[in-house]
Design an enzyme around this catalytic site. Structure first.
Site, PDB file in Angstrom:
ATOM      1  N   ARG A  29      59.062   7.083  72.496  1.00 53.45           N
ATOM      2  CA  ARG A  29      58.464   7.712  73.667  1.00 53.45           C
ATOM      3  C   ARG A  29      58.975   6.990  74.899  1.00 53.45           C
ATOM      4  NH1 ARG A  29      54.186   4.908  75.850  1.00 53.45           N
ATOM      5  NH2 ARG A  29      53.528   3.042  74.735  1.00 53.45           N
ATOM      6  N   ARG A  31      55.073   7.948  84.464  1.00 47.67           N
ATOM      7  CA  ARG A  31      53.857   7.766  85.254  1.00 47.67           C
ATOM      8  C   ARG A  31      53.955   8.603  86.528  1.00 47.67           C
ATOM      9  NH1 ARG A  31      53.418   1.164  85.230  1.00 47.67           N
ATOM     10  NH2 ARG A  31      53.108   0.870  82.983  1.00 47.67           N
ATOM     11  N   ARG A  38      70.695  -8.565  66.632  1.00 48.20           N
ATOM     12  CA  ARG A  38      71.424  -8.552  67.887  1.00 48.20           C
ATOM     13  C   ARG A  38      71.159  -9.889  68.563  1.00 48.20           C
ATOM     14  NH1 ARG A  38      75.462  -5.567  69.242  1.00 48.20           N
ATOM     15  NH2 ARG A  38      74.850  -5.453  71.439  1.00 48.20           N
ATOM     16  N   ARG A  78      71.361  -7.323  82.450  1.00 43.06           N
ATOM     17  CA  ARG A  78      70.441  -7.596  83.553  1.00 43.06           C
ATOM     18  C   ARG A  78      70.709  -8.989  84.122  1.00 43.06           C
ATOM     19  NH1 ARG A  78      64.433  -8.383  80.763  1.00 43.06           N
ATOM     20  NH2 ARG A  78      64.953 -10.130  79.399  1.00 43.06           N
ATOM     21  N   GLU A 115      72.665 -11.664  81.502  1.00 45.29           N
ATOM     22  CA  GLU A 115      72.443 -11.491  80.066  1.00 45.29           C
ATOM     23  C   GLU A 115      73.452 -10.498  79.487  1.00 45.29           C
ATOM     24  OE1 GLU A 115      68.439 -10.623  79.002  1.00 45.29           O
ATOM     25  OE2 GLU A 115      67.606 -12.309  80.141  1.00 45.29           O
ATOM     26  N   TYR A 167      60.199  -7.798  65.674  1.00 49.78           N
ATOM     27  CA  TYR A 167      60.125  -8.177  67.079  1.00 49.78           C
ATOM     28  C   TYR A 167      58.658  -8.296  67.481  1.00 49.78           C
ATOM     29  CZ  TYR A 167      60.524  -8.341  72.077  1.00 49.78           C
ATOM     30  OH  TYR A 167      60.405  -8.737  73.384  1.00 49.78           O
ATOM     31  N   ASP A 205      55.952  -9.458  70.683  1.00 51.10           N
ATOM     32  CA  ASP A 205      55.614  -9.988  71.994  1.00 51.10           C
ATOM     33  C   ASP A 205      54.792 -11.255  71.775  1.00 51.10           C
ATOM     34  OD1 ASP A 205      56.848  -8.113  73.699  1.00 51.10           O
ATOM     35  OD2 ASP A 205      55.201  -6.696  73.410  1.00 51.10           O
TER      36      ASP A 205
END
Length: 374
Positions: A176, A180, A253, A284, A309, A357, A359
């Site tokens: 998704r 906003r 990666r 970035r 990066e 992964y 957070d």
């Protein structure tokens, strides 16, 4: 009697939080790390008075008040709000996709105008699919947000990040894409976010206060000895390495960083700027001072440090960052997990040990859950 209750292999957020909670229960822990420093990937190095995130930008965010209160009990967090900018061929767009983005892209000023443009382009993508399900990331993205957003803000960045064409990537990578219809540049939806005041090393130091630690110590160089010193092992390294790569190596990666020191107060005016065109090789630029300096504080420090990066294909010996959760690697991990599930004296935890992964708040929440259930 063994010398320690827990040998914790790896001093990243999982290992350090586990050691802290175990110490609270009166357990004796030894934390070892093969790097020359503690803290794993949240480690920062002070350069020109600025805390530089050596392994990529880390921004703590959560909606779990218990987790937020816990980390703030170790070190107070600041008010940093993640509001990245996208640079596409010299034009700037706010992220995540919101009314600021749509005004910058089309000049629209109302939610209904923005939605009309998006729906029009989504409809064009649906016609091209002719009733078929999206077969790749490009088709999925076009169906979610349309051609303009995809081509300017998704395509080039994603192909650099994964090292593959969007037409070769599975659609589930972009399940998704939040749109906003408000003027809100806050990237996260979580209730709390910030950076430890004084940097992430203060969080690591607080978690490991009173815990015996050793750096520059590789578990695998003297495995038999380390397995003999504690009743249980908490392993946060690579699960395939723990089992001697018996089924093969999991793929990742990785990211390469180029640091630059600039003789100016302010290089780009924001902590995170994504470069979304394919022609620029880095994904970035991070300007580290903006994580902890706000307003006039920025101008008081007359130097600044940036990191460019570069996302690259992982090879053995490189730092392992992002699991490649495709079918091949997921199947391989399941074979290792079956072995891990049958271990009675080993706890596997974290991004490498679980090939997932995470957070940062997920890691803290998981460790707190382990001890609340014990």
């Amino acid at each position: 009697m063994k010398k320690y209750d827990y040998l914790i292999v790896g001093s990243g957020l999982f290992g350090s939080t586990f050691a802290y909670k175990a110490m609270q229960q009166g357990k004796k822990c030894l934390v070892i790390d093969k790097r020359l420093h503690l803290g794993g990937n949240i480690y920062s190095e002070k350069i020109e008075g600025i805390n530089v995130h050596k392994y990529g930008a880390h921004i703590f965010h959560t909606s779990n008040r218990h987790v937020w209160d816990f980390v703030n009990s170790i070190v107070e967090f600041n008010r940093y709000t993640n509001s990245p900018i996208a640079n596409y061929k010299g034009k700037l767009y706010n992220l995540p996709f919101n009314m600021n983005t749509f005004y910058q892209m089309w000049g629209v000023i109302t939610p209904s105008e923005a939605m009309e443009r998006i729906e029009e382009q989504k409809h064009e993508a649906a016609i091209l699919l002719n009733g078929c399900e999206p077969q790749n990331l490009e088709e999925q993205a076009l169906l979610l947000v349309g051609k303009d957003i995809y081509e300017r803000l998704i395509k080039g960045y994603t192909e650099k990040q994964w090292g593959r064409k969007c037409t070769e990537l599975p659609g589930f990578i972009i399940k998704r894409l939040p749109v906003r219809l408000i003027f809100d540049n806050n990237y996260f939806n979580d209730k709390y976010q910030g950076i430890p005041i004084g940097g992430y090393n203060r969080l690591t130091d607080g978690l490991l206060t009173g815990v015996e630690t050793m750096v520059n110590t590789d578990f695998f160089e003297n495995r038999a000895y380390w397995e003999s010193v504690a009743d249980k092992i908490v392993f946060t390294g690579k699960i395939d390495e723990y089992y001697g790569f018996r089924f093969g190596e999991l793929e990742y990666r990785t990211v390469r960083f180029e640091e630059e020191i600039h003789d100016c107060c302010n290089y780009q005016g924001n902590a995170v700027v994504n470069y979304t065109e394919a022609e620029i090789p880095y994904t970035r630029i991070i300007e580290h001072k903006h994580f902890e300096m706000f307003g006039t504080e920025v101008d008081k420090c007359h130097k600044t440090v940036i990191s460019k990066e570069y996302s690259t294909e992982w090879k053995p010996g490189m730092e392992s960052y992002y699991p490649v959760n495709d079918k091949k690697n997921s199947t391989l991990y399941d074979r290792y997990k079956l072995l891990a599930d049958n271990e009675s004296n080993v706890i596997f935890g974290g991004r490498l040990a679980e090939y997932k992964y995470y957070d940062m708040h997920n890691i803290v929440e998981k460790v707190l859950g382990i001890f609340s259930n014990s």
